[in-house]
Design a protein around this motif. Structure first.
Motif, PDB file in Angstrom:
ATOM      1  N   MET A  44       0.828  -1.201   0.000  1.00  0.00           N
ATOM      2  CA  MET A  44       0.000   0.000   0.000  1.00  0.00           C
ATOM      3  C   MET A  44       0.863   1.252   0.000  1.00  0.00           C
ATOM      4  O   MET A  44       0.570   2.231  -0.691  1.00  0.00           O
ATOM      5  N   ILE A  45       1.930   1.216   0.786  1.00  0.00           N
ATOM      6  CA  ILE A  45       2.839   2.356   0.841  1.00  0.00           C
ATOM      7  C   ILE A  45       3.436   2.614  -0.532  1.00  0.00           C
ATOM      8  O   ILE A  45       3.476   3.755  -1.013  1.00  0.00           O
TER       9      ILE A  45
ATOM     10  N   GLY B 189       1.028   1.525  10.332  1.00  0.00           N
ATOM     11  CA  GLY B 189       1.523   1.694   8.969  1.00  0.00           C
ATOM     12  C   GLY B 189       1.305   3.106   8.469  1.00  0.00           C
ATOM     13  O   GLY B 189       2.157   3.692   7.791  1.00  0.00           O
ATOM     14  N   PHE B 190       0.149   3.671   8.808  1.00  0.00           N
ATOM     15  CA  PHE B 190      -0.126   5.056   8.459  1.00  0.00           C
ATOM     16  C   PHE B 190       0.868   5.994   9.136  1.00  0.00           C
ATOM     17  O   PHE B 190       1.405   6.919   8.509  1.00  0.00           O
TER      18      PHE B 190
ATOM     19  N   LYS C  44       7.449   9.377   7.402  1.00  0.00           N
ATOM     20  CA  LYS C  44       8.414   9.277   6.297  1.00  0.00           C
ATOM     21  C   LYS C  44       8.220  10.395   5.281  1.00  0.00           C
ATOM     22  O   LYS C  44       9.192  10.938   4.743  1.00  0.00           O
ATOM     23  N   THR C  45       6.973  10.759   5.003  1.00  0.00           N
ATOM     24  CA  THR C  45       6.684  11.765   3.978  1.00  0.00           C
ATOM     25  C   THR C  45       6.544  13.169   4.558  1.00  0.00           C
ATOM     26  O   THR C  45       6.193  14.099   3.830  1.00  0.00           O
ATOM     27  N   LYS C  46       6.800  13.297   5.863  1.00  0.00           N
ATOM     28  CA  LYS C  46       6.693  14.596   6.547  1.00  0.00           C
ATOM     29  C   LYS C  46       5.311  15.226   6.336  1.00  0.00           C
ATOM     30  O   LYS C  46       5.171  16.406   6.041  1.00  0.00           O
TER      31      LYS C  46
ATOM     32  N   ALA D 101       9.854   3.204  15.677  1.00  0.00           N
ATOM     33  CA  ALA D 101       9.113   3.034  14.427  1.00  0.00           C
ATOM     34  C   ALA D 101       8.951   4.356  13.682  1.00  0.00           C
ATOM     35  O   ALA D 101       8.900   4.376  12.446  1.00  0.00           O
ATOM     36  N   ILE D 102       8.843   5.456  14.416  1.00  0.00           N
ATOM     37  CA  ILE D 102       8.742   6.785  13.821  1.00  0.00           C
ATOM     38  C   ILE D 102       9.655   7.733  14.578  1.00  0.00           C
ATOM     39  O   ILE D 102      10.086   7.438  15.702  1.00  0.00           O
ATOM     40  N   LYS D 103       9.951   8.864  13.966  1.00  0.00           N
ATOM     41  CA  LYS D 103      10.833   9.851  14.582  1.00  0.00           C
ATOM     42  C   LYS D 103      10.071  11.028  15.180  1.00  0.00           C
ATOM     43  O   LYS D 103      10.569  11.695  16.089  1.00  0.00           O
ATOM     44  N   THR D 104       8.872  11.274  14.657  1.00  0.00           N
ATOM     45  CA  THR D 104       8.128  12.471  15.043  1.00  0.00           C
ATOM     46  C   THR D 104       6.751  12.110  15.578  1.00  0.00           C
ATOM     47  O   THR D 104       6.065  11.268  14.997  1.00  0.00           O
ATOM     48  N   VAL D 105       6.364  12.747  16.676  1.00  0.00           N
ATOM     49  CA  VAL D 105       5.017  12.608  17.220  1.00  0.00           C
ATOM     50  C   VAL D 105       4.333  13.967  17.106  1.00  0.00           C
ATOM     51  O   VAL D 105       4.870  14.981  17.567  1.00  0.00           O
TER      52      VAL D 105
END
Length: 339
Positions: free
Chosen positions: A79-80, A97-98, A104-106, A317-321
């Protein structure tokens, strides 16, 4: 549809996509392609397809000739790829996943709306295993997508909480990507090599009722703070929304129509779900009870999403919250009382 077949599908419609991009700026896509998955968490899109809610909303937007394409996938990886290439316009996926793609896409990928919150449970058929810590290191755990699915990240969160930060990836080697129906079938076969399945409704209920020795040893809700959180969302790129405002609106409104349909007609929704899975074994009545289970809820309003993303960040899993849930969702939802 498998990921390999999906990539073939993407290649097959690539020409149509390129022609759509070559059209005048005022023209919207002539076809809209959506991807869905298999659990009750993704029921709104099954309803949307069966009831042709998108087609009805497209007609209301003055786009009666727009074709709606549907594909089914096991997890978020393909999907990505599809969303980023533009060959897939809207995808139903787990919040994890979202979150990975939003990060990733900021923020170039956002959500059209939440779909459901529910309980995700890890089921094993292994004798002598009563809790997560008892699982042997050579076990195989089926998840919808290794590394990115809500189930895969719940294992990482559990590893962090139970074993410490140097053991976050402790269970990674055990996970294998399988669609829920395939994992259910594998758990029933002694020769499949899969002896555990991190489920989504209704598969936990089916497995614990029908497979000898099958039992729940972990709930994702327990390691995520004990409160329900949005488990599935619809996502799309900001580019798609900007270039196709009427088509986007049609899909967004169709999502609301689908959620309302489920809440008002659980038995009819159950019929549609069982038909979508070609399931003639389970009863409409029992499936309707699962849909109406108070542990589940169908709503477009985001629930505890920011808190959940904080846990995803804790396990890398992610860098930004985001500071505000509205950073994750398109403006059409900002009037809601989300969190």
């Amino acid at each position: 549809m498998t990921e390999t077949r999906f990539r073939t599908f993407l290649a097959g419609i690539a020409l149509g996509t390129s022609l759509a991009f070559a059209a005048p700026a005022s023209a919207e896509v002539s076809e809209v392609t959506l991807a869905n998955q298999f659990s009750l968490s993704h029921l709104p899109l099954m309803i949307m397809k069966d009831q042709q809610f998108i087609e009805k909303q497209l007609a209301a937007q003055g786009l009666p000739d727009t074709k709606v394409n549907w594909i089914s996938l096991a997890g978020s990886s393909a999907m990505i790829d599809g969303l980023l290439s533009g060959s897939l316009h809207v995808a139903s996926t787990g919040t994890s996943g979202f979150a990975v793609l939003w990060d990733k896409t900021k923020g170039q990928v956002k959500s059209l709306g939440a779909q459901a919150y529910n309980v995700l449970n890890l089921v094993t058929r292994l004798p002598g295993v009563e809790k997560l810590e008892d699982l042997p290191l050579d076990t195989k755990i089926a998840v919808p997508a290794v590394g990115t699915s809500p189930q895969a990240l719940a294992l990482k969160i559990a590893a962090l909480q139970k074993f410490g930060p140097d053991q976050i990836n402790r269970f990674d080697q055990m996970t294998v990507t399988m669609a829920h129906p395939d994992a259910y079938a594998a758990l029933q076969s002694s020769g499949s090599g899969v002896d555990s399945h991190f489920t989504a409704p209704p598969f936990e209920v089916w497995e614990t009722a029908r497979i000898d020795g099958a039992k729940v040893i972990l709930s994702a809700e327990d390691v995520q703070g004990g409160e329900p959180a949005t488990g599935t969302v619809l996502m799309a790129t900001t580019k798609f929304r900007d270039a196709n405002p009427k088509t986007f609106t049609a899909v967004h409104e169709a999502l609301k129509d689908s959620v309302n349909f489920i809440n008002e007609n659980p038995e009819e929704a159950a019929k549609i779900y069982l038909a979508a899975l070609n399931n003639t074994k389970d009863s409409v009545e029992e499936t309707a009870k699962l849909i109406a289970d108070p542990r589940m809820g169908y709503t477009v309003t985001p629930t505890n999403v920011v808190k959940l993303l904080g846990l995803f960040k804790d396990v890398g899993a992610i860098k930004t919250v985001p500071e505000d849930w509205k950073d994750l969702f398109f403006p059409e939802l900002h009037e809601l009382n989300g969190n």
